[in-house]
Write a protein that holds these residues in place. Structure first.
Motif, PDB file in Angstrom:
ATOM      1  N   ALA A 154      -1.086 -12.175  -7.839  1.00 18.45           N
ATOM      2  CA  ALA A 154      -1.190 -10.965  -8.657  1.00 18.45           C
ATOM      3  C   ALA A 154      -2.541 -10.285  -8.454  1.00 18.45           C
ATOM      4  O   ALA A 154      -2.639  -9.053  -8.400  1.00 18.45           O
ATOM      5  CB  ALA A 154      -0.990 -11.309 -10.132  1.00 18.45           C
ATOM      6  N   GLY A 155      -3.583 -11.103  -8.312  1.00 16.01           N
ATOM      7  CA  GLY A 155      -4.913 -10.540  -8.076  1.00 16.01           C
ATOM      8  C   GLY A 155      -5.001  -9.822  -6.742  1.00 16.01           C
ATOM      9  O   GLY A 155      -5.609  -8.748  -6.640  1.00 16.01           O
ATOM     10  N   LEU A 199      -3.730  -2.516  -4.433  1.00 19.12           N
ATOM     11  CA  LEU A 199      -3.402  -1.238  -5.067  1.00 19.12           C
ATOM     12  C   LEU A 199      -4.667  -0.450  -5.395  1.00 19.12           C
ATOM     13  O   LEU A 199      -4.708   0.773  -5.231  1.00 19.12           O
ATOM     14  CB  LEU A 199      -2.578  -1.478  -6.334  1.00 19.12           C
ATOM     15  N   TRP A 200      -5.690  -1.157  -5.851  1.00 19.69           N
ATOM     16  CA  TRP A 200      -6.976  -0.485  -6.112  1.00 19.69           C
ATOM     17  C   TRP A 200      -7.547   0.102  -4.829  1.00 19.69           C
ATOM     18  O   TRP A 200      -8.014   1.251  -4.806  1.00 19.69           O
ATOM     19  CB  TRP A 200      -7.952  -1.484  -6.725  1.00 19.69           C
ATOM     20  N   ALA A 201      -7.509  -0.672  -3.743  1.00 24.14           N
ATOM     21  CA  ALA A 201      -8.031  -0.186  -2.467  1.00 24.14           C
ATOM     22  C   ALA A 201      -7.238   1.017  -1.962  1.00 24.14           C
ATOM     23  O   ALA A 201      -7.808   1.956  -1.395  1.00 24.14           O
ATOM     24  CB  ALA A 201      -8.009  -1.307  -1.429  1.00 24.14           C
ATOM     25  N   VAL A 241      -8.551   3.980  -3.929  1.00 29.51           N
ATOM     26  CA  VAL A 241      -9.875   4.367  -3.448  1.00 29.51           C
ATOM     27  C   VAL A 241      -9.761   5.101  -2.118  1.00 29.51           C
ATOM     28  O   VAL A 241     -10.403   6.143  -1.891  1.00 29.51           O
ATOM     29  CB  VAL A 241     -10.780   3.130  -3.306  1.00 29.51           C
ATOM     30  N   ASP A 242      -8.934   4.576  -1.226  1.00 30.54           N
ATOM     31  CA  ASP A 242      -8.746   5.163   0.092  1.00 30.54           C
ATOM     32  C   ASP A 242      -8.172   6.576  -0.012  1.00 30.54           C
ATOM     33  O   ASP A 242      -8.642   7.501   0.651  1.00 30.54           O
ATOM     34  CB  ASP A 242      -7.813   4.264   0.910  1.00 30.54           C
ATOM     35  N   ARG A 243      -7.162   6.744  -0.852  1.00 30.04           N
ATOM     36  CA  ARG A 243      -6.540   8.065  -0.993  1.00 30.04           C
ATOM     37  C   ARG A 243      -7.519   9.077  -1.565  1.00 30.04           C
ATOM     38  O   ARG A 243      -7.626  10.203  -1.066  1.00 30.04           O
ATOM     39  CB  ARG A 243      -5.307   7.969  -1.888  1.00 30.04           C
TER      40      ARG A 243
END
Length: 223
Positions: free
Chosen positions: A16-17, A23-25, A28-30
């Motif tokens: 899950a981590g 998803l966070w990355a 950030v990328d978008r």
């Protein structure tokens, strides 16, 4: 009846981590791919001209040992080629000096583009730069005639490159358009590493120091 094996809670938590980190990355990328862009036009007079529009794609280099393009530079070259505009006259600008090899990053990337990806279009090389700031500074004379400009790398690094151009040459930065570096689900490891590095750089002021232009007479407003 066989007993169903239970997945240990630690494994579930770790999975899950990792998903949350990915998803966070991605986010950030978008976001990075959408920042520090210009109007995308050289000017109304040029835009209305019957002459074919010109488009420059600047590919920022990455430290490369040996004579073959490494994973990061292969990704950047692929991104650069897919950022070309099929409706314009294109120039692929490859940046990077011999930082970790006797051969410059630009030459290694050009070789990969031509021999492995079959790119046969025009290129221009910056074979002496040793930093992102120098990548941009040395690319400026090569892209001054372009109507639109894309700076590509992994998305946070490309954002830094665009910010540097805004510091250095706001007259060119207004021509910045979005590159094709962000694709959902692509290169997840590179995205995670890029997002972590960008976050660290911002929190430690390393980003601000790295993005400072050689001259600072003009401070562009943040889009």
């Amino acid at each position: 009846m066989p007993t169903r094996r239970r997945i240990p809670p630690a494994v579930t938590t770790a999975a899950a981590g990792l998903v949350a980190l990915w998803l966070w990355a991605e986010a950030v990328d978008r976001r990075a791919s959408e920042r520090w862009l210009g109007s995308g036009a050289r000017g109304t007079a040029d835009a209305s001209s019957s002459a074919r529009r010109s488009h420059a794609v600047v590919v920022l280099g990455y430290g490369n040992t040996g004579e073959s393009a490494n994973l990061v530079n292969r990704f950047r070259v692929r991104t650069g080629i897919r950022s070309l505009d099929p409706t314009a006259d294109n120039l692929l600008v490859l940046c990077g000096g011999p930082v970790h090899s006797s051969t410059s990053e630009a030459v290694i990337m050009q070789r990969y583009a031509r021999e492995r990806l079959g790119y046969a279009g025009p290129t221009a090389l910056d074979t002496t730069s040793r930093s992102t700031r120098e990548n941009i500074a040395h690319a400026i004379p090569l892209i001054e005639g372009a109507d639109t400009i894309a700076i590509v790398s992994n998305a946070p690094h490309a954002e830094m490159g665009r910010e540097i151009l805004w510091h250095e040459r706001p007259d060119l930065a207004v021509r910045l358009v979005r590159g094709a570096e962000h694709r959902l689900g692509e290169a997840p490891v590179l995205k995670i590493l890029g997002a972590l590095r960008a976050t660290y750089a911002r929190r430690t002021a390393l980003w601000r120091r790295s993005a400072r232009g050689i001259t600072q007479a003009v401070r562009p407003p943040r889009p």
